[in-house]
Design an enzyme around this catalytic site. Structure first.
Site, mmCIF file in Angstrom:
data_model
loop_
_atom_site.group_PDB
_atom_site.id
_atom_site.type_symbol
_atom_site.label_atom_id
_atom_site.label_comp_id
_atom_site.label_asym_id
_atom_site.label_seq_id
_atom_site.Cartn_x
_atom_site.Cartn_y
_atom_site.Cartn_z
ATOM 1 N N GLY A 1 83.439 61.604 65.031
ATOM 2 C CA GLY A 1 82.187 60.858 64.871
ATOM 3 C C GLY A 1 82.122 60.163 63.520
ATOM 4 O O GLY A 1 81.065 60.135 62.876
ATOM 5 N N ALA A 2 83.248 59.555 63.116
ATOM 6 C CA ALA A 2 83.310 58.960 61.773
ATOM 7 C C ALA A 2 82.982 57.465 61.790
ATOM 8 O O ALA A 2 83.105 56.794 60.772
ATOM 9 C CB ALA A 2 84.694 59.186 61.172
ATOM 10 N N ARG B 1 80.073 56.088 62.138
ATOM 11 C CA ARG B 1 78.783 55.751 61.524
ATOM 12 C C ARG B 1 78.096 57.023 61.036
ATOM 13 O O ARG B 1 78.599 58.126 61.241
ATOM 14 C CB ARG B 1 77.876 54.986 62.508
ATOM 15 C CG ARG B 1 77.664 55.691 63.824
ATOM 16 C CD ARG B 1 77.199 54.707 64.901
ATOM 17 N NE ARG B 1 77.377 55.272 66.232
ATOM 18 C CZ ARG B 1 76.399 55.774 66.968
ATOM 19 N NH1 ARG B 1 75.166 55.768 66.506
ATOM 20 N NH2 ARG B 1 76.641 56.263 68.164
ATOM 21 N N ASP C 1 86.134 60.688 74.039
ATOM 22 C CA ASP C 1 84.834 61.240 74.400
ATOM 23 C C ASP C 1 85.001 62.756 74.312
ATOM 24 O O ASP C 1 85.747 63.338 75.114
ATOM 25 C CB ASP C 1 84.467 60.807 75.824
ATOM 26 C CG ASP C 1 83.121 61.383 76.253
ATOM 27 O OD1 ASP C 1 82.568 62.236 75.518
ATOM 28 O OD2 ASP C 1 82.639 60.977 77.320
ATOM 29 N N TYR D 1 69.772 70.953 72.261
ATOM 30 C CA TYR D 1 70.388 70.619 70.969
ATOM 31 C C TYR D 1 70.368 71.850 70.064
ATOM 32 O O TYR D 1 71.384 72.206 69.454
ATOM 33 C CB TYR D 1 69.623 69.455 70.322
ATOM 34 C CG TYR D 1 70.171 69.026 68.977
ATOM 35 C CD1 TYR D 1 71.339 68.262 68.894
ATOM 36 C CD2 TYR D 1 69.535 69.374 67.789
ATOM 37 C CE1 TYR D 1 71.848 67.860 67.664
ATOM 38 C CE2 TYR D 1 70.029 68.974 66.555
ATOM 39 C CZ TYR D 1 71.191 68.215 66.500
ATOM 40 O OH TYR D 1 71.692 67.821 65.266
ATOM 41 N N LYS E 1 73.647 73.976 68.578
ATOM 42 C CA LYS E 1 73.930 74.173 67.152
ATOM 43 C C LYS E 1 73.917 75.667 66.806
ATOM 44 O O LYS E 1 74.692 76.099 65.941
ATOM 45 C CB LYS E 1 72.933 73.396 66.294
ATOM 46 C CG LYS E 1 73.053 71.875 66.458
ATOM 47 C CD LYS E 1 74.411 71.336 66.035
ATOM 48 C CE LYS E 1 74.449 69.809 65.985
ATOM 49 N NZ LYS E 1 75.762 69.280 65.556
ATOM 50 N N ILE F 1 68.473 63.667 57.973
ATOM 51 C CA ILE F 1 69.277 62.680 57.247
ATOM 52 C C ILE F 1 69.125 61.365 58.010
ATOM 53 O O ILE F 1 69.348 61.333 59.233
ATOM 54 C CB ILE F 1 70.771 63.094 57.231
ATOM 55 C CG1 ILE F 1 70.971 64.535 56.723
ATOM 56 C CG2 ILE F 1 71.589 62.083 56.436
ATOM 57 C CD1 ILE F 1 70.673 64.776 55.273
HETATM 58 P P1 NAP Z 1 74.990 59.231 64.606
HETATM 59 O O1 NAP Z 1 74.728 58.311 63.462
HETATM 60 O O2 NAP Z 1 74.248 59.067 65.874
HETATM 61 O O3 NAP Z 1 76.568 59.221 64.888
HETATM 62 C C1 NAP Z 1 77.081 60.028 65.916
HETATM 63 C C2 NAP Z 1 78.581 60.002 65.883
HETATM 64 O O4 NAP Z 1 79.070 60.874 66.930
HETATM 65 C C3 NAP Z 1 79.140 58.632 66.159
HETATM 66 O O5 NAP Z 1 80.318 58.448 65.387
HETATM 67 C C4 NAP Z 1 79.488 58.674 67.637
HETATM 68 O O6 NAP Z 1 80.590 57.824 67.996
HETATM 69 C C5 NAP Z 1 79.883 60.133 67.814
HETATM 70 N N1 NAP Z 1 79.679 60.590 69.187
HETATM 71 C C6 NAP Z 1 78.511 60.634 69.884
HETATM 72 N N2 NAP Z 1 78.735 61.060 71.139
HETATM 73 C C7 NAP Z 1 80.061 61.300 71.242
HETATM 74 C C8 NAP Z 1 80.913 61.739 72.290
HETATM 75 N N3 NAP Z 1 80.473 62.008 73.519
HETATM 76 N N4 NAP Z 1 82.237 61.859 72.033
HETATM 77 C C9 NAP Z 1 82.718 61.571 70.814
HETATM 78 N N5 NAP Z 1 81.968 61.157 69.784
HETATM 79 C C10 NAP Z 1 80.659 61.010 70.001
HETATM 80 O O7 NAP Z 1 74.724 60.761 64.189
HETATM 81 P P2 NAP Z 1 74.577 61.484 62.767
HETATM 82 O O8 NAP Z 1 73.144 61.564 62.475
HETATM 83 O O9 NAP Z 1 75.505 60.900 61.792
HETATM 84 O O10 NAP Z 1 75.036 62.958 63.182
HETATM 85 C C11 NAP Z 1 76.332 63.453 62.907
HETATM 86 C C12 NAP Z 1 76.307 64.969 63.082
HETATM 87 O O11 NAP Z 1 75.345 65.527 62.188
HETATM 88 C C13 NAP Z 1 75.901 65.425 64.493
HETATM 89 O O12 NAP Z 1 76.658 66.550 64.854
HETATM 90 C C14 NAP Z 1 74.444 65.815 64.309
HETATM 91 O O13 NAP Z 1 74.032 66.780 65.248
HETATM 92 C C15 NAP Z 1 74.465 66.363 62.901
HETATM 93 N N6 NAP Z 1 73.143 66.341 62.262
HETATM 94 C C16 NAP Z 1 72.510 65.163 62.003
HETATM 95 C C17 NAP Z 1 71.265 65.189 61.384
HETATM 96 C C18 NAP Z 1 70.508 63.963 61.023
HETATM 97 O O14 NAP Z 1 69.352 64.089 60.583
HETATM 98 N N7 NAP Z 1 71.077 62.770 61.182
HETATM 99 C C19 NAP Z 1 70.672 66.420 61.075
HETATM 100 C C20 NAP Z 1 71.349 67.582 61.368
HETATM 101 C C21 NAP Z 1 72.587 67.542 61.960
HETATM 102 P P3 NAP Z 1 80.361 56.214 68.372
HETATM 103 O O15 NAP Z 1 79.686 55.604 67.188
HETATM 104 O O16 NAP Z 1 81.740 55.671 68.553
HETATM 105 O O17 NAP Z 1 79.548 56.210 69.593
#
Ligand code: NAP
Length: 254
Positions: free
Chosen positions: A12-13, A15, A63, A156, A160, A189
């Site tokens: 998931g790198a 974005r 995926d 979710y 986690k 975040i």
């Molecule tokens: P994001 O901006 O929505 O990015 C999600 C990333 O995961 C993207 O690179 C996406 O790939 C990839 N992804 C989504 N579905 C996928 C699948 N089926 N197979 C492979 N890759 C997949 O999310 P984020 O906020 O940066 O979150 C990253 C991690 O941090 C997640 O595990 C999330 O649960 C955790 N987290 C986030 C927050 C927050 O507040 N943002 C808080 C706590 C934990 P594509 O771009 O190619 O689709």
């Protein structure tokens, strides 16, 4: 340079948090497999920035819901590299609705990306590289919702919470192979995942519930992951670092 010449896979790198982690680890000297799912153009841009910083980068697609795609991704990694030092299980997604309205398929999709996908990446990283190397750093990106429930996001939260136990179980089992397994659990975040919710500040979500009175930036997650990926954390395993401005405390804060 705390990760000089290490090879890392960040899922998931393309974005959000994963992009910041990939760039932050490259700035510490690591070469990076930039994994993505649906947005190759974003992943390519991240890889370009890593190369511009003087490190190697490869984009790689899967995926993580699909075990065969994960297997193929590791086949591709083996073609490019005979080592994998660091795995960051960051790919994830969420959506919310009342608990009783989730279908079995929706439940499975969230668990399969956030928990089973992380397990399968860990399994391949350990089996194909880290056990033989007698070296590995695995960092699972969890969430404060591994501890604190969130209304309308039960699958979710469950995914986690499961990831946290996977972290502990794997840390215990893999120590004999000199593989460290830890988790980093962010609070709110600002990324694509939650931009709408954060900007609208819903009733059970938003800065008013965060002791530090603000959401976090993706770059604020980088330091903990670099620490856990580096040899500075040589006696740290099976633990979780929360990066949340105190958000997980809000249920007991008055
Ligand atoms: P994001 O901006 O929505 O990015 C999600 C990333 O995961 C993207 O690179 C996406 O790939 C990839 N992804 C989504 N579905 C996928 C699948 N089926 N197979 C492979 N890759 C997949 O999310 P984020 O906020 O940066 O979150 C990253 C991690 O941090 C997640 O595990 C999330 O649960 C955790 N987290 C986030 C927050 C927050 O507040 N943002 C808080 C706590 C934990 P594509 O771009 O190619 O689709």
């Amino acid at each position: 340079m705390r990760l000089q010449n290490k090879i890392a896979l960040v899922t998931g790198a393309s974005r959000g948090i994963g992009e910041a982690l990939a760039l932050g680890m490259a700035n510490e000297g690591a070469d990076i497999f930039v994994h993505y799912h649906s947005k190759p153009e974003l992943a390519k841009a991240v890889a370009e920035r890593i190369r511009a910083a003087g490190r190697k980068a490869w984009t790689i697609k899967a995926d993580v819901q699909d075990p065969r795609e994960i297997e193929k991704m590791f086949d591709d990694i083996e073609q490019q590299s005979d080592r994998l030092d660091i795995l960051v299980n960051n790919a994830g997604f969420e959506f919310g609705k009342p608990l009783w309205e989730f279908s079995a398929e929706e439940w499975d999709s969230i668990i399969n990306v956030n928990l089973r996908g992380a397990f399968l990446c860990l399994k391949h990283a350990v089996h194909r590289f880290m056990r033989k190397q007698q070296y590995g750093k695995i960092i699972n990106i969890s969430s404060i919702h591994d501890q604190v429930p969130r209304k309308r996001f039960a699958p979710y939260c469950v995914s986690k919470a499961g990831l946290l136990m996977l972290t502990k179980a794997a840390a215990q089992e893999l120590a004999e192979f000199k593989i460290h397994v830890n988790a980093v659990s962010p609070g709110a975040i600002l990324t694509d995942m939650n931009r709408e919710a954060i900007e609208n500040i819903g009733p059970d979500f938003g800065p008013r519930n965060i002791p530090w009175r603000r959401v976090g930036e993706t770059d604020e997650v980088v330091g903990a992951v670099v620490y856990l990926a580096s040899d500075d954390s040589s006696y740290v395993t099976g633990t979780t670092i929360y990066i949340d401005g105190g958000y997980r405390l809000h249920t007991i804060r008055k």
